[in-house]
Design a protein around this motif. Sequence first.
Motif, PDB file in Angstrom:
ATOM      1  N   VAL A  34       0.986  -1.283   0.045  1.00  0.00           N
ATOM      2  CA  VAL A  34       0.048   0.008   0.028  1.00  0.00           C
ATOM      3  C   VAL A  34       0.854   1.218   0.050  1.00  0.00           C
ATOM      4  CG1 VAL A  34      -1.757   1.245   1.489  1.00  0.00           C
ATOM      5  CG2 VAL A  34      -1.983  -1.019   1.069  1.00  0.00           C
ATOM      6  N   THR A  35       2.103   1.217   0.703  1.00  0.00           N
ATOM      7  CA  THR A  35       2.708   2.409   0.634  1.00  0.00           C
ATOM      8  C   THR A  35       4.017   2.330  -0.508  1.00  0.00           C
ATOM      9  OG1 THR A  35       4.283   1.228   2.246  1.00  0.00           O
ATOM     10  CG2 THR A  35       2.481   2.513   3.354  1.00  0.00           C
ATOM     11  N   ASP A  36       3.747   1.503  -1.411  1.00  0.00           N
ATOM     12  CA  ASP A  36       4.568   1.490  -2.592  1.00  0.00           C
ATOM     13  C   ASP A  36       5.985   1.247  -2.222  1.00  0.00           C
ATOM     14  OD1 ASP A  36       2.368   2.054  -4.398  1.00  0.00           O
ATOM     15  OD2 ASP A  36       2.604   4.233  -4.058  1.00  0.00           O
ATOM     16  N   LYS A  37       6.382   0.256  -1.269  1.00  0.00           N
ATOM     17  CA  LYS A  37       7.563  -0.042  -1.005  1.00  0.00           C
ATOM     18  C   LYS A  37       7.798  -1.543  -1.743  1.00  0.00           C
ATOM     19  CE  LYS A  37       8.133   2.062   3.388  1.00  0.00           C
ATOM     20  NZ  LYS A  37       8.356   1.953   4.908  1.00  0.00           N
ATOM     21  N   PRO A  38       9.061  -1.701  -2.223  1.00  0.00           N
ATOM     22  CA  PRO A  38       9.306  -3.086  -2.855  1.00  0.00           C
ATOM     23  C   PRO A  38       9.243  -3.930  -2.095  1.00  0.00           C
ATOM     24  CG  PRO A  38      11.623  -1.831  -2.425  1.00  0.00           C
ATOM     25  CD  PRO A  38      10.258  -0.750  -2.146  1.00  0.00           C
ATOM     26  N   PHE A  39       8.822  -5.247  -2.541  1.00  0.00           N
ATOM     27  CA  PHE A  39       8.514  -6.497  -1.898  1.00  0.00           C
ATOM     28  C   PHE A  39      10.172  -7.181  -1.547  1.00  0.00           C
ATOM     29  CE2 PHE A  39       7.900 -11.056  -1.540  1.00  0.00           C
ATOM     30  CZ  PHE A  39       7.411 -11.234  -0.461  1.00  0.00           C
ATOM     31  N   SER A  40      10.354  -7.487  -0.544  1.00  0.00           N
ATOM     32  CA  SER A  40      11.654  -8.158  -0.243  1.00  0.00           C
ATOM     33  C   SER A  40      11.538  -9.671   0.257  1.00  0.00           C
ATOM     34  CB  SER A  40      12.497  -7.274   0.660  1.00  0.00           C
ATOM     35  OG  SER A  40      13.714  -8.071   1.054  1.00  0.00           O
ATOM     36  N   LEU A  41      11.675 -10.470  -0.368  1.00  0.00           N
ATOM     37  CA  LEU A  41      11.483 -12.082   0.266  1.00  0.00           C
ATOM     38  C   LEU A  41      12.340 -12.233   1.485  1.00  0.00           C
ATOM     39  CD1 LEU A  41      10.078 -14.627  -0.253  1.00  0.00           C
ATOM     40  CD2 LEU A  41      11.942 -15.327  -1.735  1.00  0.00           C
ATOM     41  N   LEU A  42      13.631 -11.916   1.357  1.00  0.00           N
ATOM     42  CA  LEU A  42      14.337 -12.278   2.702  1.00  0.00           C
ATOM     43  C   LEU A  42      13.786 -11.294   3.803  1.00  0.00           C
ATOM     44  CD1 LEU A  42      16.951 -13.072   3.847  1.00  0.00           C
ATOM     45  CD2 LEU A  42      17.995 -11.089   3.289  1.00  0.00           C
ATOM     46  N   LYS A  43      13.307 -10.176   3.792  1.00  0.00           N
ATOM     47  CA  LYS A  43      12.619  -9.480   4.920  1.00  0.00           C
ATOM     48  C   LYS A  43      11.396 -10.238   5.233  1.00  0.00           C
ATOM     49  CE  LYS A  43      10.425  -5.152   5.871  1.00  0.00           C
ATOM     50  NZ  LYS A  43       9.848  -3.825   5.370  1.00  0.00           N
ATOM     51  N   PHE A  44      10.707 -10.843   4.345  1.00  0.00           N
ATOM     52  CA  PHE A  44       9.203 -11.601   4.459  1.00  0.00           C
ATOM     53  C   PHE A  44       9.758 -12.808   5.468  1.00  0.00           C
ATOM     54  CE2 PHE A  44       6.270 -14.682   3.639  1.00  0.00           C
ATOM     55  CZ  PHE A  44       5.140 -13.980   3.740  1.00  0.00           C
ATOM     56  N   LEU A  45      10.698 -13.372   4.815  1.00  0.00           N
ATOM     57  CA  LEU A  45      11.055 -14.661   5.701  1.00  0.00           C
ATOM     58  C   LEU A  45      11.616 -14.622   7.095  1.00  0.00           C
ATOM     59  CD1 LEU A  45      12.644 -16.657   2.528  1.00  0.00           C
ATOM     60  CD2 LEU A  45      10.232 -16.992   3.791  1.00  0.00           C
ATOM     61  N   LEU A  46      12.424 -13.501   7.103  1.00  0.00           N
ATOM     62  CA  LEU A  46      13.086 -13.285   8.322  1.00  0.00           C
ATOM     63  C   LEU A  46      12.195 -12.785   9.497  1.00  0.00           C
ATOM     64  CD1 LEU A  46      16.530 -11.598   7.505  1.00  0.00           C
ATOM     65  CD2 LEU A  46      16.274 -14.013   8.428  1.00  0.00           C
ATOM     66  N   ASN A  47      11.069 -11.789   8.942  1.00  0.00           N
ATOM     67  CA  ASN A  47      10.217 -11.480   9.858  1.00  0.00           C
ATOM     68  C   ASN A  47       9.216 -12.864  10.297  1.00  0.00           C
ATOM     69  OD1 ASN A  47      10.685  -8.956  10.077  1.00  0.00           O
ATOM     70  ND2 ASN A  47       9.344  -8.171   8.396  1.00  0.00           N
ATOM     71  N   ALA A  48       8.783 -13.551   9.313  1.00  0.00           N
ATOM     72  CA  ALA A  48       8.119 -14.599   9.722  1.00  0.00           C
ATOM     73  C   ALA A  48       8.865 -15.429  10.741  1.00  0.00           C
ATOM     74  CB  ALA A  48       7.619 -15.341   8.491  1.00  0.00           C
ATOM     75  N   PHE A  49       9.934 -15.941  10.481  1.00  0.00           N
ATOM     76  CA  PHE A  49      10.872 -16.763  11.321  1.00  0.00           C
ATOM     77  C   PHE A  49      10.829 -16.158  12.727  1.00  0.00           C
ATOM     78  CE2 PHE A  49      14.895 -18.044  13.008  1.00  0.00           C
ATOM     79  CZ  PHE A  49      14.549 -19.420  13.591  1.00  0.00           C
ATOM     80  N   PHE A  50      11.289 -14.863  12.780  1.00  0.00           N
ATOM     81  CA  PHE A  50      11.617 -14.383  14.177  1.00  0.00           C
ATOM     82  C   PHE A  50      10.509 -14.062  14.920  1.00  0.00           C
ATOM     83  CE2 PHE A  50      15.684 -13.523  12.376  1.00  0.00           C
ATOM     84  CZ  PHE A  50      16.469 -14.249  13.067  1.00  0.00           C
ATOM     85  N   PHE A  51       9.341 -13.497  14.497  1.00  0.00           N
ATOM     86  CA  PHE A  51       8.143 -13.198  14.988  1.00  0.00           C
ATOM     87  C   PHE A  51       7.457 -14.711  15.292  1.00  0.00           C
ATOM     88  CE2 PHE A  51       3.540 -11.991  15.493  1.00  0.00           C
ATOM     89  CZ  PHE A  51       3.842 -10.763  16.376  1.00  0.00           C
ATOM     90  N   GLY A  52       7.500 -15.492  14.565  1.00  0.00           N
ATOM     91  CA  GLY A  52       6.585 -16.930  14.663  1.00  0.00           C
ATOM     92  C   GLY A  52       7.571 -17.476  15.946  1.00  0.00           C
ATOM     93  N   LEU A  53       8.917 -17.523  16.091  1.00  0.00           N
ATOM     94  CA  LEU A  53       9.737 -17.925  17.078  1.00  0.00           C
ATOM     95  C   LEU A  53       9.444 -17.291  18.482  1.00  0.00           C
ATOM     96  CD1 LEU A  53      12.083 -19.892  17.509  1.00  0.00           C
ATOM     97  CD2 LEU A  53      13.642 -17.887  17.364  1.00  0.00           C
ATOM     98  N   VAL A  54       9.200 -16.024  18.654  1.00  0.00           N
ATOM     99  CA  VAL A  54       8.830 -15.312  19.759  1.00  0.00           C
ATOM    100  C   VAL A  54       7.423 -15.579  20.195  1.00  0.00           C
ATOM    101  CG1 VAL A  54       8.437 -13.018  20.660  1.00  0.00           C
ATOM    102  CG2 VAL A  54      10.499 -13.404  19.441  1.00  0.00           C
ATOM    103  N   MET A  55       6.678 -15.756  19.319  1.00  0.00           N
ATOM    104  CA  MET A  55       5.091 -16.211  19.534  1.00  0.00           C
ATOM    105  C   MET A  55       4.873 -17.435  20.094  1.00  0.00           C
ATOM    106  SD  MET A  55       3.073 -13.450  19.450  1.00  0.00           S
ATOM    107  CE  MET A  55       4.492 -12.461  20.099  1.00  0.00           C
ATOM    108  N   GLY A  56       5.691 -18.381  19.543  1.00  0.00           N
ATOM    109  CA  GLY A  56       5.769 -19.832  20.104  1.00  0.00           C
ATOM    110  C   GLY A  56       6.141 -19.852  21.405  1.00  0.00           C
TER     111      GLY A  56
END
Length: 68
Positions: A34-56
């Motif tokens: 929505v804010t016209d920033k480019p999609f970064s697969l690495l950022k997506f995967l790192l956010n998913a891993f670390f946030f999922g790890l903390v929530m687990g």
Amino acid sequence: MGNDIEKLPLKKRIITGVAIGLLYTSLMAGFDYVTDKPFSLLKFLLNAFFFGLVMGYVFRYKITKNKD
């Protein structure tokens, strides 16, 4: 009248962490779109891993009320 505290099995904690991590990163990717920033697969995967790890880790116990 107390609470029963039991530790959740590892499989359930992993599934919960992955699901919450993917939901969080999907929302963040949508916000970037929505804010016209480019999609970064690495950022997506790192956010998913670390946030999922903390929530687990945070949701490792199941607390239920006793029915005394």
